[in-house]
Each structure stands twice: as C-alpha cells, then as structure tokens.
Scaffold this motif. Sequence first.
Motif, PDB file in Angstrom:
ATOM      1  N   HIS A  65       0.849  -1.207   0.000  1.00 34.00           N
ATOM      2  CA  HIS A  65       0.000   0.000   0.000  1.00 34.00           C
ATOM      3  C   HIS A  65       0.876   1.247   0.000  1.00 34.00           C
ATOM      4  CE1 HIS A  65      -3.758  -2.205   1.232  1.00 34.00           C
ATOM      5  NE2 HIS A  65      -2.848  -3.087   1.622  1.00 34.00           N
ATOM      6  N   GLN A  68       0.039   4.162   2.406  1.00 35.32           N
ATOM      7  CA  GLN A  68       0.268   3.919   3.846  1.00 35.32           C
ATOM      8  C   GLN A  68       1.757   4.023   4.200  1.00 35.32           C
ATOM      9  OE1 GLN A  68      -1.425   0.050   4.716  1.00 35.32           O
ATOM     10  NE2 GLN A  68      -3.422   0.622   3.895  1.00 35.32           N
ATOM     11  N   LEU A  79      -6.754  -5.904  12.773  1.00 40.37           N
ATOM     12  CA  LEU A  79      -6.905  -5.233  11.475  1.00 40.37           C
ATOM     13  C   LEU A  79      -7.923  -4.093  11.479  1.00 40.37           C
ATOM     14  CD1 LEU A  79      -6.617  -5.061   8.342  1.00 40.37           C
ATOM     15  CD2 LEU A  79      -8.375  -6.828   8.219  1.00 40.37           C
ATOM     16  N   TRP A  82      -6.933  -1.136  13.486  1.00 36.12           N
ATOM     17  CA  TRP A  82      -5.811  -0.439  12.824  1.00 36.12           C
ATOM     18  C   TRP A  82      -6.307   0.409  11.656  1.00 36.12           C
ATOM     19  CZ3 TRP A  82      -3.491  -1.928   7.930  1.00 36.12           C
ATOM     20  CH2 TRP A  82      -2.250  -1.355   7.672  1.00 36.12           C
ATOM     21  N   LEU A  83      -7.221  -0.153  10.877  1.00 31.59           N
ATOM     22  CA  LEU A  83      -7.770   0.603   9.734  1.00 31.59           C
ATOM     23  C   LEU A  83      -8.464   1.863  10.242  1.00 31.59           C
ATOM     24  CD1 LEU A  83      -9.364  -2.255   7.539  1.00 31.59           C
ATOM     25  CD2 LEU A  83      -7.298  -0.960   7.010  1.00 31.59           C
ATOM     26  N   VAL A  87      -5.282   4.000   9.417  1.00 30.66           N
ATOM     27  CA  VAL A  87      -5.147   3.888   7.956  1.00 30.66           C
ATOM     28  C   VAL A  87      -6.081   4.828   7.200  1.00 30.66           C
ATOM     29  CG1 VAL A  87      -5.386   2.309   6.004  1.00 30.66           C
ATOM     30  CG2 VAL A  87      -4.308   1.529   8.121  1.00 30.66           C
ATOM     31  N   ARG A 191     -11.112  -2.685  -2.225  1.00 31.81           N
ATOM     32  CA  ARG A 191     -10.275  -2.886  -1.026  1.00 31.81           C
ATOM     33  C   ARG A 191     -10.471  -4.285  -0.423  1.00 31.81           C
ATOM     34  NH1 ARG A 191      -8.439   1.512   2.306  1.00 31.81           N
ATOM     35  NH2 ARG A 191      -6.687   0.457   3.211  1.00 31.81           N
ATOM     36  N   PHE A 192     -11.691  -4.624  -0.055  1.00 38.28           N
ATOM     37  CA  PHE A 192     -12.100  -5.968   0.366  1.00 38.28           C
ATOM     38  C   PHE A 192     -13.618  -5.989   0.436  1.00 38.28           C
ATOM     39  CE2 PHE A 192     -11.578  -5.781   5.378  1.00 38.28           C
ATOM     40  CZ  PHE A 192     -11.971  -4.457   5.407  1.00 38.28           C
ATOM     41  N   HIS A 218      -8.244  -8.036  -0.711  1.00 36.15           N
ATOM     42  CA  HIS A 218      -7.841  -8.793   0.474  1.00 36.15           C
ATOM     43  C   HIS A 218      -8.819  -9.942   0.710  1.00 36.15           C
ATOM     44  CE1 HIS A 218      -6.008  -4.796   1.187  1.00 36.15           C
ATOM     45  NE2 HIS A 218      -5.077  -5.457   1.845  1.00 36.15           N
ATOM     46  N   GLU A 221      -8.112 -12.485   6.136  1.00 36.38           N
ATOM     47  CA  GLU A 221      -6.886 -12.085   6.832  1.00 36.38           C
ATOM     48  C   GLU A 221      -7.053 -12.241   8.344  1.00 36.38           C
ATOM     49  OE1 GLU A 221      -5.967  -8.054   5.868  1.00 36.38           O
ATOM     50  OE2 GLU A 221      -4.224  -7.922   7.201  1.00 36.38           O
ATOM     51  N   HIS A 257      -3.231 -12.119   1.529  1.00 33.37           N
ATOM     52  CA  HIS A 257      -3.359 -12.872   2.801  1.00 33.37           C
ATOM     53  C   HIS A 257      -3.863 -14.303   2.638  1.00 33.37           C
ATOM     54  CE1 HIS A 257      -2.164  -9.239   4.820  1.00 33.37           C
ATOM     55  NE2 HIS A 257      -3.035  -8.598   4.074  1.00 33.37           N
ATOM     56  N   SER A 282       3.282  -8.650   7.887  1.00 29.92           N
ATOM     57  CA  SER A 282       1.993  -8.047   8.220  1.00 29.92           C
ATOM     58  C   SER A 282       1.160  -8.995   9.076  1.00 29.92           C
ATOM     59  CB  SER A 282       1.263  -7.718   6.919  1.00 29.92           C
ATOM     60  OG  SER A 282      -0.111  -7.580   7.120  1.00 29.92           O
ATOM     61  N   LEU A 286      -0.231  -7.635  12.687  1.00 29.62           N
ATOM     62  CA  LEU A 286      -1.651  -7.459  13.061  1.00 29.62           C
ATOM     63  C   LEU A 286      -2.233  -8.704  13.723  1.00 29.62           C
ATOM     64  CD1 LEU A 286      -2.966  -5.513   9.919  1.00 29.62           C
ATOM     65  CD2 LEU A 286      -2.521  -4.587  12.190  1.00 29.62           C
ATOM     66  N   ASP A 308       3.213  -5.922   2.171  1.00 36.48           N
ATOM     67  CA  ASP A 308       1.993  -5.336   2.746  1.00 36.48           C
ATOM     68  C   ASP A 308       2.262  -4.108   3.612  1.00 36.48           C
ATOM     69  OD1 ASP A 308      -0.781  -5.110   3.005  1.00 36.48           O
ATOM     70  OD2 ASP A 308      -0.854  -6.364   4.790  1.00 36.48           O
ATOM     71  N   ALA A 311       1.083  -2.360   6.923  1.00 35.66           N
ATOM     72  CA  ALA A 311       1.025  -3.337   8.006  1.00 35.66           C
ATOM     73  C   ALA A 311       2.330  -4.115   8.060  1.00 35.66           C
ATOM     74  CB  ALA A 311      -0.157  -4.279   7.835  1.00 35.66           C
TER      75      ALA A 311
HETATM   76  N1  GUN Z   1      -7.880  -5.211   4.586  1.00 36.03           N
HETATM   77  C1  GUN Z   1      -8.550  -4.166   4.062  1.00 36.03           C
HETATM   78  N2  GUN Z   1      -7.760  -3.107   3.914  1.00 36.03           N
HETATM   79  C2  GUN Z   1      -6.558  -3.462   4.337  1.00 36.03           C
HETATM   80  C3  GUN Z   1      -5.295  -2.783   4.426  1.00 36.03           C
HETATM   81  O1  GUN Z   1      -5.143  -1.622   4.075  1.00 36.03           O
HETATM   82  N3  GUN Z   1      -4.261  -3.512   4.928  1.00 36.03           N
HETATM   83  C4  GUN Z   1      -4.399  -4.807   5.323  1.00 36.03           C
HETATM   84  N4  GUN Z   1      -3.335  -5.454   5.802  1.00 36.03           N
HETATM   85  N5  GUN Z   1      -5.556  -5.444   5.258  1.00 36.03           N
HETATM   86  C5  GUN Z   1      -6.621  -4.788   4.771  1.00 36.03           C
END
Ligand code: GUN
Length: 407
Positions: A65, A68, A79, A82-83, A87, A191-192, A218, A221, A257, A282, A286, A308, A311
């Motif tokens: 990323h 980041q 995770l 942290w986001l 993030v 993103r996910f 993603h 994870e 992941h 990562s 996390l 990653d 992270a």
């Molecule tokens: N899952 C969704 N967004 C992210 C991200 O920015 N980093 C990580 N490690 N997992 C995510």
Amino acid sequence: MITFKSNILQTLNKNEINFQKNIYITIDNESGKIVSISQNIPANTHYLDYSKYLLIPGLIDTHVHLSQYFIRGKQSPSLIDWLNKYVFAEEKKSQNDQYAALVASSFFKDMIKSGTTTASIYTSVFKNSTDIAFKTADKFGVRALIGKVMMDCNCPDFLKEDSKKSFDESVELFEKWNQKTKLLDYVFTPRFAPVCSSKLMKKIGDFSSKNNAFIQTHLSENWDEMNWIKNLFPENESYTDVYFDNGILGEKSILGHAIHLNKREIDLLEKSQSKIAHCPESNFFLKSGKFNWHKISQSGIDFGLASDVGAGTILSMLNSMKMASFRQDLDLIELSEIFYSATLGAAKVLSKENLIGSIEIGKEADLVFVSGFNLEEKTGEEILSELVYLWNEKQIYSVYVSGNKLL
Ligand code: GUN
Ligand code: FE
C-alpha cells in the motif's frame, strides 16, 4: 549493449538453487532484454566487472500500500482497529496532490533501494493520488501495477465513494495507464468485500474478464473481518465464495493474505487460477495468523511474497523472505522455495513469468547486484541462506529495470 561479469543466484523452480560464478551477462539497451549469458567473454566486449557482487533477479512485491508508506509501525490489536485508528485518516491525506506526490516519491525511492523492481500497489480512493503514483513510477523507472482503492459502503464518509463514480474513475485510470509503457499496468483494487457492494464487485469482475484486467483485493486475513463477512453476506458459504459469486476470482486476480481458508475455498481459488499474495510480516504485526504455506504450495495455487506495507514495516523483500521462514514456526520451507516466491513465483502471480523473475536469455534485465558476500568456497545454498537471514539493506549495491540503471 552492456556486459556484466558477475555471479548469478536464482531459482528457476521451487526446488533448485541455480548458482553460477563468473558469468558474462549481456543486455541489449534498446530492448532492455538479456541477450547472452556465457562463461566466456563475448568477442571484442568491454565489460563491467561486478565479479565481487552477487547478481539476483529484481525482487517482486505482490501486495503493498503506497498511500500507507508514512504510517508504518503503528501497533494495533487487530486489522479493523488499525484501519479505523490510523489507515483511513492517513489515506485521506492523499487527497492533497502535494502530499500524494511526497508519499509516492519516498515510496519509489525506497523501493528501489531495497532491490524491489516490480510491485503490485494499492493507493487511496482518490483518482489523483493514483495518477500521481503512476507518473512517479514512470519517472523513477520501476515496473508497477497500480490501482485506485475502491470503497462504496461500510467505511467512513470521508472516503466513501459513489458506486458509479468509483467504477468510472477506475476505468478512466485503466484507459489512461494500463500498458501505457511496458513497465506499467492498471490493477482494479476493490479494497475488500466488507467495503464494496455486490453491484460494484460485479461490475469490476465483468470489466476485468472482458478486458483481461488485473484485480487485487484482500481475502481472509483476520477473524473480525471474517465475522463481518458472515453478517454482510449470510447467503454465501465462505469469504472466497463471496468473491466467486461476484466475479472477482480469475487468473489475473491477486488475493492478499488468504490465511484462514477451508478446503472448498482452496479448491475455488485453484479452479479459478486465482493468485495469492502472502504477507508474512503483516500477519505477525496485526496478529492475523499463520498462512498455510505447505498446504497452498501443494494445492497448485500460485502464490508470491508481499511486504503489505504499512502493516508490513519495511519494503524489503529480503525481509519478507526471512519473515516467511519464521512465520512457519514449526516447519521448514526450503530456501529455494522461499527465494522463488519473491522472484519467479511472484512473477507468476503477476502473470509476468515470461518477462521477469529470473535471469535468462530473452527476459527483461531486471537485476539486483548485492554486495558484502564472501563468495569463495561457498555453495549457492549457503549464500542464499545468508541472503535470507543476514541481509542488510546497505548491501543492495545496484539495481536495473529493463536494462536501465536505477541505483
Ligand atoms: N484489509 C482491508 N484493507 C486493508 C489494508 O489496508 N491492509 C491490510 N493489511 N488489510 C486490509
Ligand atoms: Fe494489504
């Protein structure tokens, strides 16, 4: 033409280390390709004597990323925390062009210094930050797949996109940048699943299959994330099934992941020829869990290593190799397989195994010269072991992409 005398260390498959001492490698400057590899000096040739260095293929980061880069090392219990804590606020800053340019130039400068010649990159939701990342990658001369992050639900309002706008802007960037030069590709970057509507994912899947476009996202994870998926998509039998159902899986899909997968999910990924980006540092950082290296390796799914960052704390793929080994706390991974997953195996993940990942005639000259090794009376295995466990960033002596010297 330019010729080097050096010592090649590489893996042409998972099982074998290929170490060749005092070899002459000739590059055609025009095409950027390797035209000869020989034990003898090609006739009437001046060469650069790099015989005290180790020559490895340019390292490949399959998931990182860029936006980041300035928030590495922010400890969090998990995770989602942290986001939310770090993030999203940081990625918002890339709305500002000057900030986006500063992040991009710092990122690519350090990427080159770490010996990474190719990366698959997430930026932020802002079109301009992605455009700036492409321009900066082009200026620095690295090989990159880059994508604008897409999020149209379940995220802070300051990042939430209108679904149509998210898709249209991504297509615009695809049309502007995909294969604009031989070093650049666009990668669609939902993103996910928790932050993307089914409608958006389906449009991406449809566009990608019609246009042979890359997708990255993603998958599986973290446990909180997986519980969230269960609530959001109760009709799907698994996280991987959500992507399958919405057309996201395929040969050019790179899933970051992929830690907590059941047998059916592994089968789905294999059948669809989807690829995995394994992010060992990562996953420690996390507390996400242990990637099932041996199971995935035996499944036939192609996977490669990834930093990653943010992270991951550092761009170095030498670090990712070491972390990959440590992550499998009780099991050994062969050195050849570790190295393969940061070079030719990673090239396969990015569908570029015919271009990069190894030092062979006809391939692009993406090369890294590494200093600080005593090469006398050592086997390739001993040297590779030192590279994986004793690496130091200062040892990255010189870096070439497509025959151009970047460091
Ligand atoms: N899952 C969704 N967004 C992210 C991200 O920015 N980093 C990580 N490690 N997992 C995510
Ligand atoms: Fe990631």
